[in-house]
Design a protein around this motif. Structure first.
Motif, PDB file in Angstrom:
ATOM      1  N   HIS A 181      -4.361   0.835  -7.136  1.00 55.54           N
ATOM      2  CA  HIS A 181      -5.262  -0.309  -7.031  1.00 55.54           C
ATOM      3  C   HIS A 181      -6.711   0.166  -7.082  1.00 55.54           C
ATOM      4  O   HIS A 181      -6.995   1.361  -7.084  1.00 55.54           O
ATOM      5  CB  HIS A 181      -5.003  -1.097  -5.739  1.00 55.54           C
ATOM      6  CG  HIS A 181      -5.213  -0.301  -4.484  1.00 55.54           C
ATOM      7  ND1 HIS A 181      -6.458  -0.045  -3.941  1.00 55.54           N
ATOM      8  CD2 HIS A 181      -4.328   0.300  -3.642  1.00 55.54           C
ATOM      9  CE1 HIS A 181      -6.340   0.664  -2.840  1.00 55.54           C
ATOM     10  NE2 HIS A 181      -5.050   0.899  -2.631  1.00 55.54           N
TER      11      HIS A 181
ATOM     12  N   GLU B 194     -10.581   1.449   3.154  1.00 52.63           N
ATOM     13  CA  GLU B 194     -10.093   2.587   2.375  1.00 52.63           C
ATOM     14  C   GLU B 194     -10.904   3.873   2.597  1.00 52.63           C
ATOM     15  O   GLU B 194     -10.449   4.947   2.219  1.00 52.63           O
ATOM     16  CB  GLU B 194     -10.101   2.238   0.891  1.00 52.63           C
ATOM     17  CG  GLU B 194      -9.063   1.204   0.492  1.00 52.63           C
ATOM     18  CD  GLU B 194      -7.652   1.764   0.406  1.00 52.63           C
ATOM     19  OE1 GLU B 194      -7.516   2.990   0.234  1.00 52.63           O
ATOM     20  OE2 GLU B 194      -6.694   0.977   0.506  1.00 52.63           O
TER      21      GLU B 194
ATOM     22  N   TRP C  13      -6.741   7.066   0.559  1.00 54.75           N
ATOM     23  CA  TRP C  13      -5.936   7.505  -0.578  1.00 54.75           C
ATOM     24  C   TRP C  13      -5.813   9.027  -0.568  1.00 54.75           C
ATOM     25  O   TRP C  13      -6.249   9.702   0.369  1.00 54.75           O
ATOM     26  CB  TRP C  13      -6.552   6.984  -1.877  1.00 54.75           C
ATOM     27  CG  TRP C  13      -7.883   7.575  -2.238  1.00 54.75           C
ATOM     28  CD1 TRP C  13      -8.110   8.654  -3.046  1.00 54.75           C
ATOM     29  CD2 TRP C  13      -9.184   7.133  -1.795  1.00 54.75           C
ATOM     30  NE1 TRP C  13      -9.461   8.911  -3.124  1.00 54.75           N
ATOM     31  CE2 TRP C  13     -10.138   7.997  -2.377  1.00 54.75           C
ATOM     32  CE3 TRP C  13      -9.620   6.105  -0.972  1.00 54.75           C
ATOM     33  CZ2 TRP C  13     -11.506   7.849  -2.162  1.00 54.75           C
ATOM     34  CZ3 TRP C  13     -10.989   5.960  -0.756  1.00 54.75           C
ATOM     35  CH2 TRP C  13     -11.903   6.814  -1.347  1.00 54.75           C
TER      36      TRP C  13
ATOM     37  N   SER D 173     -10.157  -2.096  -0.162  1.00 55.70           N
ATOM     38  CA  SER D 173      -9.337  -2.541  -1.277  1.00 55.70           C
ATOM     39  C   SER D 173      -9.510  -4.051  -1.444  1.00 55.70           C
ATOM     40  O   SER D 173     -10.080  -4.717  -0.568  1.00 55.70           O
ATOM     41  CB  SER D 173      -7.871  -2.182  -1.031  1.00 55.70           C
ATOM     42  OG  SER D 173      -7.432  -2.723   0.195  1.00 55.70           O
TER      43      SER D 173
ATOM     44  N   SER E 138      -2.116   5.299  -3.610  1.00 56.14           N
ATOM     45  CA  SER E 138      -1.905   4.682  -2.294  1.00 56.14           C
ATOM     46  C   SER E 138      -0.537   5.058  -1.753  1.00 56.14           C
ATOM     47  O   SER E 138       0.476   4.828  -2.411  1.00 56.14           O
ATOM     48  CB  SER E 138      -2.019   3.154  -2.419  1.00 56.14           C
ATOM     49  OG  SER E 138      -2.022   2.532  -1.151  1.00 56.14           O
TER      50      SER E 138
ATOM     51  N   HIS F 241       0.812  -1.214   0.000  1.00 51.49           N
ATOM     52  CA  HIS F 241       0.000   0.000   0.000  1.00 51.49           C
ATOM     53  C   HIS F 241       0.852   1.273   0.000  1.00 51.49           C
ATOM     54  O   HIS F 241       0.308   2.376  -0.041  1.00 51.49           O
ATOM     55  CB  HIS F 241      -0.927   0.012   1.208  1.00 51.49           C
ATOM     56  CG  HIS F 241      -2.136  -0.868   1.037  1.00 51.49           C
ATOM     57  ND1 HIS F 241      -3.377  -0.385   0.696  1.00 51.49           N
ATOM     58  CD2 HIS F 241      -2.265  -2.218   1.138  1.00 51.49           C
ATOM     59  CE1 HIS F 241      -4.230  -1.397   0.596  1.00 51.49           C
ATOM     60  NE2 HIS F 241      -3.588  -2.513   0.866  1.00 51.49           N
TER      61      HIS F 241
END
Length: 239
Positions: A148, A195, A210, A189, A171, A137
Motif C-alpha cells: 500500500h 506508519e 514497514w 497509511s 506490510s 496490514h
C-alpha cells in the motif's frame, strides 16, 4: 580514513530447546546496513547493554513474528498473544539506554512498536478488530512486494521526505502504534494507521512500521541513508 559507523542489530531467537537454541536474523537487515555504509554487528542477548552501546554508533531493533506484552504499555491483553519476554526485555533495555545517550535508534515493525512503548506510547493490539475501516496490514503476499501507499504527514528532523509525499511500502503486521504526545507521527497509511514515528526531542529515534530492509521502494533508501548519516555523525562526535 574514517571508520564505518557500527550498527548493532538485535536478532530474534527460536524456540529450539537449549543447547540447540539459535539466534536468527534475516540477511537483508545486515545487507541493508552494509549497502548504506555501515558495519553490521549482531547483538546476542545479555546483561551487557552498556558494553554494547560503548561499541556501536547506532541501534537497529528488528521486526519479528510476535507481540509485545500489553502490560508493558498499560493495557490488558484482549486475546492470547505470542510474546518473547527475554527478547523484549533485552531490546527494551537497549532502546532506553540508547535514547539516554542520544544514540541513533531505528525500530522496524515490532521494533517501531517497542520504541513507541519505550517513549511512553501505547499500541493497537489488533488492527482488524480495533480499527474501523482498516485494510489488511498482514497480507498473504511476500514482503518483497509493495502492499500500500503511505503519506508523509509531518516534516521529519532526520529523514529527507517532504510533507505530502506518498511512497509505496510493504506490510507485515497486525498491531500498530497509537498517537501519543511522546512522539510525532511522520507517516500514515490511507486507512489512518500510523506508519512512521519520530521522537519529539533528542537524537535520531525513528520507527517505521514497514520493512525497509527489503528495498521495495524509494522511502526505504531514505530511511537507511538518514539512519546511517546520523550514526556516522554520532561516531565522529563520540569516538
Amino acid at each position: 580514513m574514517s571508520r564505518l559507523p557500527r550498527i548493532g542489530i538485535t536478532p530474534d531467537i527460536n524456540d529450539i530447546v537449549a543447547p540447540e537454541t539459535e539466534y536468527v536474523v534475516r540477511r537483508n537487515y545486515a545487507d541493508a546496513v552494509s549497502q548504506a555504509g555501515g558495519l553490521p554487528l549482531i547483538l546476542p542477548y545479555g546483561d551487557i547493554v552498556e558494553e554494547y552501546l560503548d561499541a556501536i554508533d547506532g541501534l537497529l531493533v528488528t521486526g519479528g513474528m510476535f507481540d509485545i506484552d500489553p502490560a508493558l504499555y498499560r493495557q490488558t491483553a484482549r486475546k492470547p498473544y505470542v510474546v518473547k519476554p527475554v527478547r523484549t526485555e533485552f531490546e527494551r533495555a537497549m532502546i532506553e539506554k540508547a535514547l539516554s545517550r542520544r544514540m541513533p535508534t531505528l525500530g522496524v515493525c515490532n521494533g517501531m512498536q517497542l520504541l513507541a512503548v519505550c517513549l511512553g506510547g501505547q499500541l493497537v493490539q489488533d488492527i482488524s478488530t480495533e480499527v474501523g475501516g482498516a485494510f489488511e496490514h498482514k497480507p498473504e503476499q511476500s514482503a518483497t512486494i509493495a502492499q500500500h501507499q503511505i503519506e508523509i504527514i509531518a516534516r521529519s528532523r532526520h529523514l529527507v521526505c517532504p510533507e505530502g509525499t506518498s511512497y509505496a511500502v510493504n506490510s507485515v503486521h497486525h498491531q500498530a502504534v497509537l498517537p501519543s504526545e511522546a512522539y510525532k507521527p511522520i507517516a500514515v497509511s490511507p486507512d489512518g494507521v500510523i506508519e512512521a514515528v519520530e521522537a519529539n526531542a533528542g537524537g535520531f529515534a525513528v520507527g517505521v512500521q514497514w520493512h525497509p530492509e527489503y528495498g521495495v521502494g524509494q522511502i526505504d533508501n531514505i530511511v537507511w541513508s538518514g539512519f546511517l548519516a546520523a550514526a556516522k555523525e554520532y561516531s565522529l562526535r563520540h569516538r
